[in-house]
Design an enzyme around this catalytic site. Sequence first.
Site, short mmCIF file in Angstrom:
data_model
loop_
_atom_site.label_atom_id
_atom_site.label_comp_id
_atom_site.label_asym_id
_atom_site.label_seq_id
_atom_site.Cartn_x
_atom_site.Cartn_y
_atom_site.Cartn_z
N ILE A 11 0.84 -1.21 0.00
CA ILE A 11 0.00 0.00 0.00
C ILE A 11 0.87 1.26 0.00
CG2 ILE A 11 -1.91 1.21 1.12
CD1 ILE A 11 -2.63 -1.44 2.51
N ASP A 31 11.99 2.77 4.95
CA ASP A 31 11.50 1.39 4.94
C ASP A 31 12.63 0.46 5.37
OD1 ASP A 31 8.93 -0.09 3.19
OD2 ASP A 31 10.61 -1.30 3.89
N PHE A 79 2.85 3.65 7.33
CA PHE A 79 2.39 2.37 6.78
C PHE A 79 3.22 1.22 7.34
CE2 PHE A 79 1.31 5.37 3.37
CZ PHE A 79 0.05 4.94 2.97
N THR A 147 -6.11 -1.02 10.43
CA THR A 147 -6.89 -2.07 9.78
C THR A 147 -8.24 -2.29 10.44
OG1 THR A 147 -6.88 -4.46 9.39
CG2 THR A 147 -5.56 -3.70 11.22
N ASP A 148 -9.17 -2.84 9.67
CA ASP A 148 -10.48 -3.20 10.26
C ASP A 148 -10.35 -4.41 11.19
OD1 ASP A 148 -10.07 -5.22 8.34
OD2 ASP A 148 -11.97 -4.90 7.30
N GLU A 149 -9.22 -5.13 11.10
CA GLU A 149 -9.09 -6.36 11.90
C GLU A 149 -9.04 -6.06 13.40
OE1 GLU A 149 -6.47 -9.43 10.64
OE2 GLU A 149 -6.87 -9.07 8.52
N TYR A 173 -1.39 -10.45 14.84
CA TYR A 173 -1.30 -9.26 13.97
C TYR A 173 -2.29 -8.19 14.40
CZ TYR A 173 -2.52 -6.26 10.02
OH TYR A 173 -2.82 -5.16 9.26
N LYS A 177 -1.71 -4.39 15.93
CA LYS A 177 -2.20 -3.16 15.28
C LYS A 177 -3.11 -2.38 16.24
CE LYS A 177 -1.69 -1.76 11.64
NZ LYS A 177 -0.66 -0.87 11.04
P1 NAD Z 1 3.32 -4.76 3.48
O1 NAD Z 1 3.70 -5.90 4.35
O2 NAD Z 1 3.16 -4.99 2.01
O3 NAD Z 1 4.35 -3.57 3.66
C1 NAD Z 1 4.87 -3.19 4.91
C2 NAD Z 1 6.13 -2.38 4.67
O4 NAD Z 1 6.64 -1.96 5.95
C3 NAD Z 1 7.24 -3.17 3.98
O5 NAD Z 1 7.80 -2.39 2.94
C4 NAD Z 1 8.27 -3.42 5.09
O6 NAD Z 1 9.59 -3.51 4.61
C5 NAD Z 1 8.05 -2.19 5.95
N1 NAD Z 1 8.47 -2.40 7.35
C6 NAD Z 1 8.24 -3.49 8.13
N2 NAD Z 1 8.79 -3.31 9.33
C7 NAD Z 1 9.37 -2.07 9.33
C8 NAD Z 1 10.09 -1.32 10.30
N3 NAD Z 1 10.32 -1.79 11.52
N4 NAD Z 1 10.55 -0.09 9.95
C9 NAD Z 1 10.33 0.40 8.70
N5 NAD Z 1 9.67 -0.29 7.75
C10 NAD Z 1 9.18 -1.51 8.06
O7 NAD Z 1 1.97 -4.20 4.11
P2 NAD Z 1 0.75 -3.45 3.41
O8 NAD Z 1 -0.26 -4.46 3.03
O9 NAD Z 1 1.26 -2.49 2.40
O10 NAD Z 1 0.18 -2.66 4.66
C11 NAD Z 1 0.65 -1.35 4.97
C12 NAD Z 1 -0.07 -0.86 6.21
O11 NAD Z 1 -1.47 -0.85 5.99
C13 NAD Z 1 0.14 -1.76 7.44
O12 NAD Z 1 0.25 -0.92 8.55
C14 NAD Z 1 -1.11 -2.60 7.51
O13 NAD Z 1 -1.40 -2.96 8.83
C15 NAD Z 1 -2.14 -1.62 6.98
N6 NAD Z 1 -3.31 -2.21 6.32
C16 NAD Z 1 -3.16 -3.17 5.35
C17 NAD Z 1 -4.29 -3.64 4.69
C18 NAD Z 1 -4.17 -4.67 3.58
O14 NAD Z 1 -5.21 -5.18 3.12
N7 NAD Z 1 -3.00 -5.00 3.10
C19 NAD Z 1 -5.55 -3.18 5.04
C20 NAD Z 1 -5.66 -2.22 6.06
C21 NAD Z 1 -4.53 -1.73 6.68
O1 DAU Z 2 -8.73 -6.62 6.76
C1 DAU Z 2 -7.53 -5.96 6.51
C2 DAU Z 2 -6.37 -6.93 6.56
O2 DAU Z 2 -6.44 -7.70 5.34
C3 DAU Z 2 -5.02 -6.26 6.69
O3 DAU Z 2 -4.97 -5.59 7.92
C4 DAU Z 2 -3.90 -7.30 6.61
O4 DAU Z 2 -2.65 -6.65 6.63
C5 DAU Z 2 -4.04 -8.05 5.29
O5 DAU Z 2 -3.06 -9.05 5.20
C6 DAU Z 2 -5.44 -8.66 5.17
O6 DAU Z 2 -5.61 -9.74 6.14
P1 DAU Z 2 -6.40 -11.08 5.76
O7 DAU Z 2 -5.98 -12.14 6.67
O8 DAU Z 2 -7.86 -10.81 5.63
O9 DAU Z 2 -5.82 -11.28 4.25
P2 DAU Z 2 -5.29 -12.59 3.49
O10 DAU Z 2 -5.11 -12.21 2.07
O11 DAU Z 2 -4.17 -13.25 4.21
O12 DAU Z 2 -6.56 -13.56 3.58
C7 DAU Z 2 -7.82 -13.17 3.05
C8 DAU Z 2 -8.80 -14.30 3.35
O13 DAU Z 2 -8.45 -15.43 2.55
C9 DAU Z 2 -8.76 -14.78 4.78
O14 DAU Z 2 -10.07 -15.14 5.18
C10 DAU Z 2 -7.86 -16.01 4.73
C11 DAU Z 2 -8.14 -16.57 3.36
N1 DAU Z 2 -7.01 -17.26 2.70
C12 DAU Z 2 -5.80 -16.63 2.66
C13 DAU Z 2 -4.73 -17.22 2.04
C14 DAU Z 2 -3.38 -16.54 2.02
C15 DAU Z 2 -7.21 -18.48 2.08
O15 DAU Z 2 -8.32 -19.04 2.11
N2 DAU Z 2 -6.14 -19.07 1.46
C16 DAU Z 2 -4.90 -18.50 1.43
O16 DAU Z 2 -3.95 -19.11 0.87
#
Ligand code: NAD
Ligand code: DAU
Length: 366
Positions: A11, A31, A79, A147-149, A173, A177
């Site tokens: 993101i 990062d 992030f 996150t919504d989690e 996780y 958060k």
């Molecule tokens: P990501 O894992 O793809 O990226 C995380 C980044 O943070 C990486 O580039 C990593 O190198 C860096 N990082 C990790 N530890 C660090 C540290 N100690 N110091 C500096 N950098 C560090 O994650 P993402 O999916 O891009 O998520 C970004 C943010 O958004 C997170 O805070 C996550 O909780 C939040 N978020 C993610 C989602 C989702 O669906 N992916 C949804 C809602 C919120």
């Molecule tokens: O809701 C926001 C969150 O969404 C973020 O805060 C997290 O950083 C992000 O990783 C994501 O978490 P989820 O656990 O929801 O995402 P993931 O893609 O890992 O899984 C999505 C759903 O799919 C979950 O119900 C688990 C399921 N899953 C996941 C994987 C990797 C499978 O069924 N098979 C799989 O191999």
Amino acid sequence: MILVTGGAGFIGANFVLDWLAQSDEPVITLDKLTYAGNPENLQSLQGDARHTLVQGDIGDAALVAKLLAEHQPRAVINFAAESHVDRSIHGPGDFIQTNIVGTFHLLESVRGYWSNLPENLDCHGSAPLAMTAGATKSSFRFLHVSTDEVYGSLTKDDPAFTETSHIEPNSPYSASKAASDHLVRAWHHTYGLPVLTTNCSNNYGPYHFPEKLIPLLIVNSLVGKPLPVYGDGQQIRDWLYVKDHCSAIRRVLEAGRLGEIYNVGGWNEKANLDIVHTVCALLDELRPRADGKPYKDQITYVTDRPGHDRRYAIDAHKLERELGWKPAETFDSGIRKTVQWYLDNPDWVTHVQSGAYREWVQKHYK
Ligand code: NAD
Ligand code: DAU
């Protein structure tokens, strides 16, 4: 100038790319470049004077203080996090360290910087460095991306999460958060740090690391690997195209009320199995299997995730009502763009799968 932490991840990289596509305001990306931080995500900015990538930890107080003093950002967007639920189950330590302890150190570094900023700009006199760079105590913002989690799990009939829903995290996780969100809140209430927090639903889109469901489905499909579905596949997630998340963050940064939480979501609740079938159908259309069989033949039911949350759903009315934000993509348009992006970027996929993207990190950093 803004400082973006975790800007080489999924993101964060989309945010930095979108920011610099829309404005000339420079960005410093800090990062740690963990396995999830991929400098190739920001490759299109190589040689662009508006962007600097610094490898480092948000918990490194000396480095963060130096960056803040040198660059005088008017905002920090956080992030940086360990983000994968499954990894947090197998090894929670890094999640506690970065998401909780790291956020604490970052808040303290930012507080030290912010408390020494000038109250207001007076550009008629001789301006100190902060003035010329535009950062002031009243205009500075710390935006924490969450996150919504943190709200836990819903049943089928529960209303969607609002900003006042109970905080009931269920995985290491989400607990880490939630802890970071509480720290951010406390730094506002206790010290007056001008913070904003966003709690967003599941993102999908370009540069998504293929350990998460949607990119994993795409890359596994293309190489004939199984498509793992946890448990019965009826868990529900609320999906948002990553660029819509980025536009929401920009909007909150611009006009959000200090100390407030804004939920971000696209009103797109889908069962995991429906996501799997949608991705398979798109690939059948855009890149049919050589043997003419459907990709859904690769679906494999596997053991469920321990403590698997059943349903997430985000109520984004506050953000829509107060700040006029709306997502630009529907799920249908966003998922098609996403699948197409993975088909159009085989080098990115290959480098991630082979680990070659780490070579760049090792060559340029440690
Ligand atoms: P990501 O894992 O793809 O990226 C995380 C980044 O943070 C990486 O580039 C990593 O190198 C860096 N990082 C990790 N530890 C660090 C540290 N100690 N110091 C500096 N950098 C560090 O994650 P993402 O999916 O891009 O998520 C970004 C943010 O958004 C997170 O805070 C996550 O909780 C939040 N978020 C993610 C989602 C989702 O669906 N992916 C949804 C809602 C919120
Ligand atoms: O809701 C926001 C969150 O969404 C973020 O805060 C997290 O950083 C992000 O990783 C994501 O978490 P989820 O656990 O929801 O995402 P993931 O893609 O890992 O899984 C999505 C759903 O799919 C979950 O119900 C688990 C399921 N899953 C996941 C994987 C990797 C499978 O069924 N098979 C799989 O191999």
